[in-house]
Design an enzyme around this catalytic site. Structure first.
Site, PDB file in Angstrom:
ATOM      1  N   TYR A  50      39.985  47.781  36.688  1.00 32.23           N
ATOM      2  CA  TYR A  50      38.738  47.746  37.458  1.00 32.23           C
ATOM      3  C   TYR A  50      38.505  49.089  38.139  1.00 32.23           C
ATOM      4  O   TYR A  50      39.451  49.739  38.597  1.00 32.23           O
ATOM      5  CB  TYR A  50      38.812  46.679  38.561  1.00 32.23           C
ATOM      6  CG  TYR A  50      38.710  45.257  38.070  1.00 32.23           C
ATOM      7  CD1 TYR A  50      37.484  44.595  38.052  1.00 32.23           C
ATOM      8  CD2 TYR A  50      39.843  44.560  37.648  1.00 32.23           C
ATOM      9  CE1 TYR A  50      37.394  43.273  37.620  1.00 32.23           C
ATOM     10  CE2 TYR A  50      39.750  43.243  37.223  1.00 32.23           C
ATOM     11  CZ  TYR A  50      38.532  42.617  37.216  1.00 32.23           C
ATOM     12  OH  TYR A  50      38.452  41.307  36.790  1.00 32.23           O
ATOM     13  N   TYR A  67      44.869  42.138  31.990  1.00 34.99           N
ATOM     14  CA  TYR A  67      45.607  43.007  32.912  1.00 34.99           C
ATOM     15  C   TYR A  67      46.684  42.222  33.625  1.00 34.99           C
ATOM     16  O   TYR A  67      46.579  41.016  33.818  1.00 34.99           O
ATOM     17  CB  TYR A  67      44.664  43.695  33.904  1.00 34.99           C
ATOM     18  CG  TYR A  67      43.842  42.771  34.764  1.00 34.99           C
ATOM     19  CD1 TYR A  67      44.347  42.260  35.961  1.00 34.99           C
ATOM     20  CD2 TYR A  67      42.546  42.421  34.388  1.00 34.99           C
ATOM     21  CE1 TYR A  67      43.592  41.422  36.753  1.00 34.99           C
ATOM     22  CE2 TYR A  67      41.780  41.569  35.181  1.00 34.99           C
ATOM     23  CZ  TYR A  67      42.310  41.069  36.356  1.00 34.99           C
ATOM     24  OH  TYR A  67      41.558  40.238  37.129  1.00 34.99           O
ATOM     25  N   ARG A  86      46.347  38.263  33.448  1.00 36.52           N
ATOM     26  CA  ARG A  86      45.079  37.541  33.399  1.00 36.52           C
ATOM     27  C   ARG A  86      44.480  37.665  32.013  1.00 36.52           C
ATOM     28  O   ARG A  86      44.399  38.775  31.477  1.00 36.52           O
ATOM     29  CB  ARG A  86      44.058  38.126  34.391  1.00 36.52           C
ATOM     30  CG  ARG A  86      44.325  38.013  35.866  1.00 36.52           C
ATOM     31  CD  ARG A  86      44.270  36.640  36.486  1.00 36.52           C
ATOM     32  NE  ARG A  86      43.470  35.595  35.921  1.00 36.52           N
ATOM     33  CZ  ARG A  86      42.175  35.346  36.162  1.00 36.52           C
ATOM     34  NH1 ARG A  86      41.493  36.114  36.977  1.00 36.52           N
ATOM     35  NH2 ARG A  86      41.549  34.323  35.615  1.00 36.52           N
ATOM     36  N   HIS A 125      38.385  38.402  31.071  1.00 31.09           N
ATOM     37  CA  HIS A 125      37.353  37.541  31.665  1.00 31.09           C
ATOM     38  C   HIS A 125      36.278  38.386  32.308  1.00 31.09           C
ATOM     39  O   HIS A 125      36.493  39.547  32.647  1.00 31.09           O
ATOM     40  CB  HIS A 125      37.965  36.599  32.705  1.00 31.09           C
ATOM     41  CG  HIS A 125      38.606  37.318  33.857  1.00 31.09           C
ATOM     42  ND1 HIS A 125      39.894  37.799  33.808  1.00 31.09           N
ATOM     43  CD2 HIS A 125      38.125  37.676  35.065  1.00 31.09           C
ATOM     44  CE1 HIS A 125      40.186  38.401  34.945  1.00 31.09           C
ATOM     45  NE2 HIS A 125      39.120  38.361  35.732  1.00 31.09           N
ATOM     46  N   HIS A 139      33.500  38.090  35.540  1.00 28.58           N
ATOM     47  CA  HIS A 139      33.096  37.330  36.731  1.00 28.58           C
ATOM     48  C   HIS A 139      31.579  37.205  36.770  1.00 28.58           C
ATOM     49  O   HIS A 139      30.862  38.161  36.463  1.00 28.58           O
ATOM     50  CB  HIS A 139      33.537  38.053  38.004  1.00 28.58           C
ATOM     51  CG  HIS A 139      35.013  38.222  38.147  1.00 28.58           C
ATOM     52  ND1 HIS A 139      35.799  37.342  38.849  1.00 28.58           N
ATOM     53  CD2 HIS A 139      35.857  39.178  37.694  1.00 28.58           C
ATOM     54  CE1 HIS A 139      37.057  37.746  38.830  1.00 28.58           C
ATOM     55  NE2 HIS A 139      37.122  38.868  38.127  1.00 28.58           N
TER      56      HIS A 139
END
Lengths: 238, 189
Positions: free
Chosen positions: A106, A145, A155, A158, A160
């Site tokens: 991110y 990640y 995770r 995905h 959000h």
């Protein structure tokens, strides 16, 4: 004044506040019983953003607004329909999305995962649903990640999403996953949803009709917000 | 159709949700008494939550919501939508600049005490939580049905923000405790 309330939250669909396998919920999920509230104007209204002006390109995450250069990774088209429990489309509602880049990182100071940042990928976008409740984003497929929840925790990829719908009680923040990802069954955040059908509803479908030749694969993710109870009741109370 | 399940906002929500400043609800044209609302979000150990987010939704100074389902014959203030959003800082603090809302009708056409509707999100919260901010200096609190539905007086007190003057403006303090013996009242609604 007549109040037409919305359906209650369906706790078979939503996770509980406390789910021990997701470590961060243990000290942050409220433990007291929720206090029931009769819906009033305060609950059945909510922000509509009807005068929102989106800038061009907000639904296209693949290109940096500053540099005009394309981000690295696999381009994907994400479409879907936002509706209520009666399948009525929810029009003109804002959807905000955010995600990791193709390498699973991110653009955020707290994310110290040792994977490359992409200067041309911020990982955030917005759009507004059309008259049929439909939305469309062009983005980069996010990477998986690692996180520190448990040993060798990863995770699944995905994206959000945040939506408002027509009232305060229709608010929803969620995330969707990609079909066939082997990490899905290992993810405590997804597994916090108490039913298998609920978990399955957060997995997008590959959509060949959305896929564009020589350009990008398509995925479909429909979203259902709380619907309205059938019969408005006259408030009595006298 | 079944409701789409909720998931946490996670630790990186600020990329998508708080890049722009959205915690100032007022402009020069907004009608009503200017107030500040600020507070800290605390976890079950009393530690600040630096990756939480608070959204507020409130009526205007006349007690009308900027929404088509509010059909009251009260003025709309075109310079006030009544919505705001604030992330928390590294010490768990959020803040808003807004106005004191007017009274809106409640169940059985009772008058609700002035209040701000609050939605709380955080990493670790799988579902957002709803609460309300009431103001300690409002006599109408005594007759508010939602407040009175909370039988435990200590719990009821978790919804009352206390004000103090800062630079001539009333600033209300409203801490949100996610757990613990003073856990904030959250609503099922």
């Amino acid at each position: 004044m007549k109040i037409q309330p919305y359906n209650n939250r369906d706790w078979k669909s939503h996770p509980p506040y406390l789910y021990e396998a997701y470590g961060s919920s243990v000290k942050r999920g409220p433990l007291q019983k929720l206090v029931p509230i009769t819906q009033t104007l305060s609950e059945i209204t909510g922000p509509l953003f009807s005068d929102i002006k989106l800038e061009q390109g907000e639904a296209d995450l693949t290109r940096s607004a500053q540099t005009g250069i394309e981000a690295m990774g696999e381009r994907i088209i994400v479409v879907g329909k936002v509706m209520d429990e009666d399948e009525k489309p929810i029009r003109n509602t804002v959807i905000e999305i955010w995600q990791a880049n193709a390498a699973g990182r991110y653009q955020h100071p707290v994310d110290q995962h040792n994977a490359p940042l992409d200067p041309n990928f911020i990982g955030a976008g917005r759009c507004v649903t059309n008259d049929k409740g439909e939305y469309r984003f062009l983005t980069i497929k996010p990477g998986a990640y690692p996180w520190l929840n448990h040993a060798n925790a990863w995770r699944p990829a995905h994206i959000h999403l945040s939506l408002f719908g027509p009232s305060l009680v229709t608010r929803l923040v969620t995330q969707f996953f990609f079909p066939g990802d082997p990490l899905i069954s290992l993810d405590p955040i997804l597994n916090s949803i108490p039913t298998k059908s609920g978990r399955r509803r957060l997995i997008a479908a590959y959509a060949h009709d959305v896929t564009e030749p020589e350009f990008a694969l398509g995925y479909r993710f429909d979203i259902v917000l709380r619907g309205r109870q059938a019969t408005p009741f006259e408030k009595s109370g006298r | 159709m079944k409701q789409t399940p909720s998931q946490t906002v996670g630790p990186f929500y600020s990329i998508g949700l708080t890049r722009q400043t959205t915690n100032v609800l007022v402009s020069d044209a907004t009608e009503g008494q200017r107030i500040g609302i600020e507070g800290q979000i605390l976890d079950g150990d009393g530690k600040p939550v630096p990756d939480a987010m608070v959204e507020v939704w409130q009526a205007n100074a006349y007690g009308r919501y900027h929404h088509p389902d509010d059909k009251q014959e009260k003025p709309l203030d075109q310079s006030f939508t009544g919505w705001g959003r604030s992330g928390t800082d590294k010490n768990g603090f959020y803040s808003f600049e807004t106005i004191k809302p007017g009274q809106v009708p409640g169940a059985g056409d009772s008058a609700q005490a002035p209040h701000v509707n609050v939605t709380v999100f955080a990493r670790g919260m799988l579902v957002h939580a709803y609460t309300r901010i009431y103001f300690a200096d409002e006599p109408a609190n005594a007759n508010d049905r939602v407040l009175n539905s909370i039988k435990n007086k200590a719990r009821r007190q978790t919804l009352i923000a206390t004000g103090e003057k800062k630079d001539g403006k009333a600033v209300y303090r409203f801490d949100i405790r996610l757990q613990g013996d003073r856990e904030t009242v959250f609503f099922d609604m």
